[in-house]
Structures are given as structure tokens and as C-alpha cells.
Design an enzyme around this catalytic site. Sequence first.
Site, short mmCIF file in Angstrom:
data_model
loop_
_atom_site.label_atom_id
_atom_site.label_comp_id
_atom_site.label_asym_id
_atom_site.label_seq_id
_atom_site.Cartn_x
_atom_site.Cartn_y
_atom_site.Cartn_z
N GLY A 148 22.59 76.33 66.39
CA GLY A 148 23.51 75.22 66.56
C GLY A 148 24.13 74.85 65.23
O GLY A 148 24.43 75.73 64.40
N THR A 225 13.28 74.28 57.96
CA THR A 225 13.95 73.01 57.64
C THR A 225 14.25 72.25 58.93
O THR A 225 15.09 71.35 58.93
CB THR A 225 15.27 73.27 56.88
OG1 THR A 225 16.09 74.17 57.66
CG2 THR A 225 15.01 73.87 55.51
N ALA A 226 13.55 72.60 60.01
CA ALA A 226 13.85 72.02 61.32
C ALA A 226 12.87 70.90 61.64
O ALA A 226 13.08 69.74 61.27
CB ALA A 226 13.81 73.11 62.39
N ARG A 227 11.77 71.23 62.32
CA ARG A 227 10.76 70.24 62.70
C ARG A 227 9.38 70.80 62.42
O ARG A 227 9.08 71.96 62.71
CB ARG A 227 10.89 69.86 64.18
CG ARG A 227 12.13 69.02 64.48
CD ARG A 227 12.03 67.64 63.86
NE ARG A 227 13.18 66.78 64.16
CZ ARG A 227 14.20 66.55 63.36
NH1 ARG A 227 14.25 67.17 62.18
NH2 ARG A 227 15.16 65.72 63.71
N GLU A 256 3.55 65.33 59.58
CA GLU A 256 4.42 64.16 59.36
C GLU A 256 4.25 63.12 60.45
O GLU A 256 4.01 63.44 61.61
CB GLU A 256 5.89 64.59 59.36
CG GLU A 256 6.34 65.36 58.16
CD GLU A 256 7.81 65.73 58.27
OE1 GLU A 256 8.67 64.83 58.15
OE2 GLU A 256 8.10 66.91 58.52
N HIS A 286 10.82 66.64 53.71
CA HIS A 286 11.82 66.42 54.77
C HIS A 286 13.13 65.89 54.17
O HIS A 286 13.67 64.87 54.58
CB HIS A 286 11.30 65.44 55.82
CG HIS A 286 11.95 65.62 57.17
ND1 HIS A 286 11.25 65.64 58.35
CD2 HIS A 286 13.25 65.77 57.52
CE1 HIS A 286 12.08 65.79 59.37
NE2 HIS A 286 13.31 65.87 58.88
N ALA A 288 15.84 68.25 53.44
CA ALA A 288 16.88 69.28 53.50
C ALA A 288 18.25 68.70 53.82
O ALA A 288 19.26 69.14 53.29
CB ALA A 288 16.51 70.35 54.54
#
Length: 311
Positions: A148, A225-227, A256, A286, A288
Site C-alpha cells: 500500500g 517498520t509496520a506493526r 509496545e 516506532h 519511522a
Amino acid sequence: MKILHLDSNHPLLIEQLKILGFTNDEDYTASKEIIAHKIHQYDGFIIRSRFKIDKPFLDAAKNLKFIGRVGAGLENIDCDYAVQKGIKLIAAPEGNRNAVGEHSLAMLLSLFNKLNKADNEVRQGKWQREDNRGLELDGKTIGLVGYGNMGKAFAKKLRGFDVTVLCYDIKVNVGDRNATQVSLEELQEKADVLSLHTPETSLSINMVNTPFINGFKKPFWLINTARGKSVVTQDLVSALKSGQILGAGLDVLEYEKASFENLFSSEMPDAFEYLISAENVILTPHVAGWTIESKEKLAQTIVDKIKAEFC
């Protein structure tokens, strides 16, 4: 229309909404329970990730027309229930996609060139050139899971390198001139690097586990760098120890808090203790998508989308 701001953001957000005729109230400290008691007064609210927006909270928001989330993901919101109630959901992935793309590239280049390790050694008076011989990105195959806004931004950054970029996504026909869409099996067969760009969903939680990792035909590098919950940390550590994962750049962690503001505990599991001592692991908190420029872009994106929908 009245808007309640639940997290501080770039000043332009309130300034421009005021010019558009919206009434803006701010409450950055009250508990969720206190907010729930007054949320019925508002037509919309804007949040980053302060707390979860669940069914009871949405039921209390009797006049709510929209929720603005200053960020990319909407996992802290019960989206299905909000849509059922006719509430418009507004996110801003366009606002920080460039920052995430740059951060992903920075992590990858730092890992390949052992920059953190070399920097630390030189500061200690060590001059170990051979031990810090790096790798070149050219000639490698980069596999992106999720294509995406964030995945596309990273692929665009890779255009300056002589690399092959593959992408896998649950949506069809998302590939473009920057990345060839393939099956997950083909990506696992060919990738030298895996970079995650997926939202947090039932499909992505614990996705990177031992069977998934062992599905790769050759050892690979991991960028996330997502979740954080997409990666099972214990399985990652096992793969780092075995050499199936050559190194990892992690901007997000399984540990987290949901707000992303803190780690969940001051006492970390053994797997995390391994990560913080590993020379082939880079950790960031977190950030990015957390640049000076993206803060402004995120706010502007929210303003533009509210204006388009309600003005």
C-alpha cells in the site's frame, strides 16, 4: 461542527480547521472514562493512538460524524462498528509514507554496512576494518509484504539501486513499475531481504513465525517498520541464532503498548534482552514515520480530507 482533539498535533491542524468554521476543543490528559462522558457533545474527534475506540465509547458518541486518525493504521478503532453507525473514518497514510520509506532504506543500508557496530567500536578505540566489511545492495532481491502507501514508498526509494523488488499483497493487481507482484511462495523463494508494510489485522498478527521464516529458501534480512505484533519475537531470535535471519531492523516491537508511546513493561522478556545485545539488530522507538516533515504532512492530510467531506 464541534471537534475534540485528543492528542497534540501540528498547530496547522487546529488553525486551518478553525478557518474552515469548525469549533475546536482540546483535551490531552483526561481519562477515557471522562472523555466518554462528554463525547456526545462533538461531531468529530481527532486522535493518534491515545486509547482504543471501542463499542461503548462509540455508543456514547451519539452525534459523532467522523473520527480523524493522525497516522496510517486504524487498528485502535472498532472500524466495523463505526461504519455501522455511519461514522466516517479518516486516516492519513499519505502523510508519513515518505518518512517510512526513507527509514526502511536507512535501516537496510545500516545493517548491510554494519554502521552501528562500527561506530560503537571506533568510539571504544577499536579499528576493525575487515570485521566491518559490508555488503552492497545492488544485485539483491527485496521482498515487500504489503504494498500500500508504505510499501510503494519504500519501493520508490529503491529505484536508485540495481535491485529486484518483489511485492506480495492480499489485494490483486497492486504491482507497478517499482515492484513486481508475486505469490508469497515466490517471494520466499527469491528474497534476500524481507520488509514488512502491513497494517495490524488478524492476518498479520504473528505472521512472521517459525514456519513463515523457514519458508524462505535462503537466509534473509528482516526490516519491520509496520506493526510489532506482526513478528513473534521469540521466533525471530531463534532465527537470528540459527542464521536463517541474517539481521533485523526493527522500528516496532511486539512489546509496545497499544498507544505506541511506551514499551508495555519495565521488565523485558529474554527475547528482547537478546535483541538489545545483538550486533546485527537495529532498534528504533516506532519513529519511522515520525519526522519533522511528516508531522506537518499528516496534519495537512487530515484537514484536507475533513474539508473534502464536510465543507
